[in-house]
Motif scaffolding. Structure first.
Motif, PDB file in Angstrom:
ATOM      1  N   VAL A   8      20.745  16.818   2.916  1.00  0.00           N
ATOM      2  CA  VAL A   8      20.799  15.952   4.099  1.00  0.00           C
ATOM      3  C   VAL A   8      21.016  16.821   5.339  1.00  0.00           C
ATOM      4  N   LEU A   9      20.490  16.350   6.478  1.00  0.00           N
ATOM      5  CA  LEU A   9      20.689  17.058   7.736  1.00  0.00           C
ATOM      6  C   LEU A   9      22.180  17.125   8.049  1.00  0.00           C
ATOM      7  N   TYR A  55      16.734   7.074   3.403  1.00  0.00           N
ATOM      8  CA  TYR A  55      17.240   8.446   3.265  1.00  0.00           C
ATOM      9  C   TYR A  55      16.289   9.441   3.937  1.00  0.00           C
ATOM     10  N   GLY A  85       5.454   5.350  19.239  1.00  0.00           N
ATOM     11  CA  GLY A  85       6.146   6.442  18.582  1.00  0.00           C
ATOM     12  C   GLY A  85       7.503   6.780  19.178  1.00  0.00           C
ATOM     13  N   GLY A  86       8.205   7.674  18.483  1.00  0.00           N
ATOM     14  CA  GLY A  86       9.470   8.181  18.975  1.00  0.00           C
ATOM     15  C   GLY A  86      10.680   7.397  18.533  1.00  0.00           C
ATOM     16  N   ILE A  87      10.522   6.108  18.316  1.00  0.00           N
ATOM     17  CA  ILE A  87      11.643   5.272  17.912  1.00  0.00           C
ATOM     18  C   ILE A  87      11.230   4.465  16.688  1.00  0.00           C
ATOM     19  N   HIS A 100      16.287   8.956   7.933  1.00  0.00           N
ATOM     20  CA  HIS A 100      17.473   9.234   8.735  1.00  0.00           C
ATOM     21  C   HIS A 100      18.206  10.515   8.351  1.00  0.00           C
ATOM     22  N   TYR A 101      17.963  11.049   7.177  1.00  0.00           N
ATOM     23  CA  TYR A 101      18.797  12.148   6.719  1.00  0.00           C
ATOM     24  C   TYR A 101      18.052  13.438   6.392  1.00  0.00           C
ATOM     25  N   THR A 102      16.758  13.471   6.640  1.00  0.00           N
ATOM     26  CA  THR A 102      16.032  14.701   6.298  1.00  0.00           C
ATOM     27  C   THR A 102      15.235  15.196   7.496  1.00  0.00           C
ATOM     28  N   ARG A 103      14.805  16.460   7.411  1.00  0.00           N
ATOM     29  CA  ARG A 103      13.927  17.022   8.429  1.00  0.00           C
ATOM     30  C   ARG A 103      12.633  16.226   8.502  1.00  0.00           C
ATOM     31  N   SER A 122      13.298  13.300  10.668  1.00  0.00           N
ATOM     32  CA  SER A 122      13.597  13.706  12.037  1.00  0.00           C
ATOM     33  C   SER A 122      12.323  14.188  12.743  1.00  0.00           C
ATOM     34  N   TYR A 123      11.505  14.955  12.025  1.00  0.00           N
ATOM     35  CA  TYR A 123      10.255  15.451  12.625  1.00  0.00           C
ATOM     36  C   TYR A 123       9.277  14.300  12.870  1.00  0.00           C
ATOM     37  N   ARG A 183      24.341  16.882  10.546  1.00  0.00           N
ATOM     38  CA  ARG A 183      24.440  16.498  11.961  1.00  0.00           C
ATOM     39  C   ARG A 183      25.764  16.940  12.585  1.00  0.00           C
ATOM     40  N   VAL A 211      12.275  16.894  23.278  1.00  0.00           N
ATOM     41  CA  VAL A 211      11.845  15.640  22.662  1.00  0.00           C
ATOM     42  C   VAL A 211      12.699  14.524  23.259  1.00  0.00           C
ATOM     43  N   PRO A 212      12.116  13.652  24.096  1.00  0.00           N
ATOM     44  CA  PRO A 212      12.934  12.702  24.861  1.00  0.00           C
ATOM     45  C   PRO A 212      13.719  11.708  24.022  1.00  0.00           C
ATOM     46  N   ASP A 213      13.228  11.367  22.835  1.00  0.00           N
ATOM     47  CA  ASP A 213      13.941  10.370  22.030  1.00  0.00           C
ATOM     48  C   ASP A 213      14.988  10.987  21.106  1.00  0.00           C
ATOM     49  N   SER A 252      10.294  12.773  16.097  1.00  0.00           N
ATOM     50  CA  SER A 252      10.167  13.782  17.152  1.00  0.00           C
ATOM     51  C   SER A 252       8.705  14.002  17.524  1.00  0.00           C
ATOM     52  N   SER A 301       7.586  11.363  19.635  1.00  0.00           N
ATOM     53  CA  SER A 301       8.186  11.402  20.960  1.00  0.00           C
ATOM     54  C   SER A 301       7.574  12.479  21.846  1.00  0.00           C
TER      55      SER A 301
END
Lengths: 334, 252
Positions: free
Chosen positions: B120-121, A192, A274-276, A195-198, A201-202, B123, B95-97, A205, A208
């Motif tokens: 939740v984001l 959760y 990083g990034g993925i 995949h679903y929060t800032r 995501s940060y 999207r 951000v490339p990814d 990012s 990346s």
């Protein structure tokens, strides 16, 4: 894809064609292992053995979830084994001295988080690379654990703990081991968050392009400190479970865990630069290693053979991921 | 073209020196709303320095900057952003990814509540509004769900531009060599993009070495030489020879 004249309207063209390559290849490896091991040992598929695997991997898995965040952010935490060791020491000794079990578990998680915040501060404020920073804390925390036992507790080993903590490590709900239930809950939480929060995501990012995140107003330092704190909290929780499973603790608990865990995370498909990142991949990575370890014991293979296998698998998996990303044009780094 | 009263941005007597070298030595000009102004000049003419003072990346030694008629002191890129001045960096700061929608909303992600509790984001909302923003500048991306590293240079520029449009604050967008390092077709798209921004009432200040591009999009061309304005040429009067002459100077 380049020019874009014949492309459909934005927003609508979202369906990417699905291919078999989108399935994490570890899934096939695990299926292959199951077939081979089921044929090689009639005990392998037994429910008790399967449940035993889940119990064995739980501690590793909980820490690996945190490490997935760390590695996705282009960091690394080598200190997880030592963090686990110190948290286990504190949890076990405090319970042994009569502290309420649940308070002791909370204390372990808090201590782990605090160590993580320390790692994060060293990395962000002293601007030391995560590799060196956590190598330092790996060594220092292991030393601190030994000092803790000899000077504060005066025993080298803790054993014979109350039933509640032992239940946490050895108990069952129906056929399912308690550690596996906790690990599953942690998987849901990590999935959760990732995949679903800032926060999640940060994390990727920053891994990346950190500069772009800072420019966009993301509090990069704070985010990194939180990532290491989460990793530390995972170590604290894992420590409590391990103390229960071992019904005690000793200064060397957790030694070498970092390599096992980083191997599993990378095996799963999280990019070391990083990034993925992929939580699902981490679960599969931990399971793969767990199944190999369990199976090798069952078929009576030399203990060291499993290490050879895991090492080779790691190299093959990373080579495959690199090849696949290059083919998708996603391997270029700026 | 732009009268002082209506100018979005006006600079007077801008000066900046680095260790005794006068990089910018008294520059005056203005930009009207929805106007595309190009700054051209030889290497070392002071183009980047002028632009960076406006964008808040450099502090000036002397001179005044007026924004919508009021004197302002942009001390940092954040100050400039607050005014409505956005700078598109050469590396685009993406951000490339992350996918285009994620990039457009980076740092400003909308959040919805699952079952009224779990944040939740959002999207779907990010994709929907990204598509709208891209539609505004007539840009089509193959997908809003692939990492931007898989997009072409022009598509990445479009993503960077859509980021600026999100806040609805951007009134002036500064672009430093936006067409450099792009294929011919991609360059054309970037010029179209500038045209679209103009139609949205957004001013663009563009630095470019490519005179052909400058002549095709700019309403006015400011030629810098040795840190001073060598000439301001309106589009109607602009041709290659005039501008080249101003760039190299009256040594002929």
């Amino acid at each position: 894809m380049r020019a874009g004249e014949t492309l459909p309207a934005p927003g609508r063209a979202t369906a990417r064609t699905w291919s078999i390559g989108d399935i994490n290849p570890l899934l096939f490896i695990i299926i292959g292992l199951y077939i081979v091991l089921a044929l090689a040992s009639d005990r392998f598929l037994a429910v008790t053995n399967q449940m035993n695997i889940t119990r064995q991997v739980s501690v590793y898995l909980i820490i690996a979830l945190g490490q997935t965040f760390v590695i996705s952010s282009r960091g690394i935490d080598l200190s997880v084994g030592s963090t686990l060791g110190l948290c286990a020491a504190v949890v076990a000794t405090q319970i042994s001295d009569g502290l309420n079990v649940w308070l002791a578990i909370g204390l372990g998680i808090a201590l782990g988080s605090l160590i993580g915040v320390g790692n994060g501060l060293i990395i962000t404020k002293l601007q030391i690379s995560p590799l060196i920073a956590t190598l330092g804390t790996l060594v220092a925390l292991r030393g601190a654990t030994h000092l803790y036992y000899t000077h504060l507790y005066a025993h080298e080993v803790v054993s014979r703990l109350p039933r509640d903590i032992v239940y946490l490590g050895q108990g069952f709900v129906g056929p399912v081991p308690v550690p596996a239930i906790i690990a599953a809950a942690m998987c849901v939480l990590a999935w959760y968050l990732f995949h679903y929060t800032r926060f999640g995501s940060y994390t990727t990012s920053i891994g990346s392009n950190e500069a772009a995140c800072a420019l966009a107003g993301v509090h990069v330092d704070r985010q990194k400190i939180l990532i290491y704190a989460f990793q530390g909290a995972c170590c604290g929780l894992a420590a409590a479970i391990l103390v229960g499973r071992l019904n005690g603790a000793s200064p060397d608990v957790g030694t070498g865990y970092e390599l096992h865990i980083i191997a599993a995370v990378v095996l799963g498909g999280t990019a070391l630069f990083g990034g993925i990142g992929t939580m699902w991949g981490t679960v599969l990575g931990i399971l793969t290693i767990g199944v190999i370890e369990n199976g090798m014991v069952l078929i009576g293979a030399d203990f060291h053979l499993q290490r050879v296998l895991i090492g080779i698998l790691l190299i093959v998996a990373v080579a495959y991921q690199g090849w696949r990303r290059r083919r998708q044009g996603t391997a270029e780094r700026t | 073209m732009s009268d002082d009263a209506t100018a979005l941005l006006r600079v007077e007597g801008l000066r900046k020196s680095f260790g005794g070298v006068h990089a910018v030595d008294g520059v005056d000009f203005s930009i009207a709303r929805g106007e595309v102004v190009a700054v051209v000049g030889d290497n070392g003419a002071g183009k980047s320095t002028v632009v960076k003072m406006i964008a808040g990346a450099y502090t000036r030694d002397e001179g005044r900057i007026f924004w919508e008629g009021r004197p302002v002191e942009p001390q940092s890129p954040e100050d400039a952003k607050d005014l409505g001045i956005e700078t598109m960096y050469q590396d685009l700061a993406l951000v490339p990814d992350l996918d285009p929608a994620g990039n457009i909303f980076l740092g400003k992600e909308p959040v919805r509540r699952l079952f009224g509790v779990v944040p939740v984001l959002d999207r779907a909302e990010m994709r929907r509004r990204s598509a709208e923003l891209l539609e505004r500048v007539r840009i089509r991306l193959p997908s809003l769900q692939v990492p931007v590293r898989q997009l072409s240079g022009g598509q990445r520029q479009a993503t960077a531009i859509a980021r600026f449009l999100l806040s609805d604050r951007a009134k002036l967008i500064i672009m430093d060599e936006p067409t450099a390092a792009l294929g011919v077709q991609e360059q054309r798209k970037v010029l179209d993009l500038i045209e679209q921004l103009k139609q949205q009432g957004i001013s663009v200040l563009v630095i470019s070495h490519n005179l052909e591009h400058v002549l095709s999009v700019a309403d006015r061309i400011i030629v810098l030489r040795g840190g001073r304005v060598a000439g301001v040429v309106p589009r109607a009067a602009a041709d290659r020879q005039t501008i080249v002459a101003l760039i190299v100077g009256g040594t002929a």
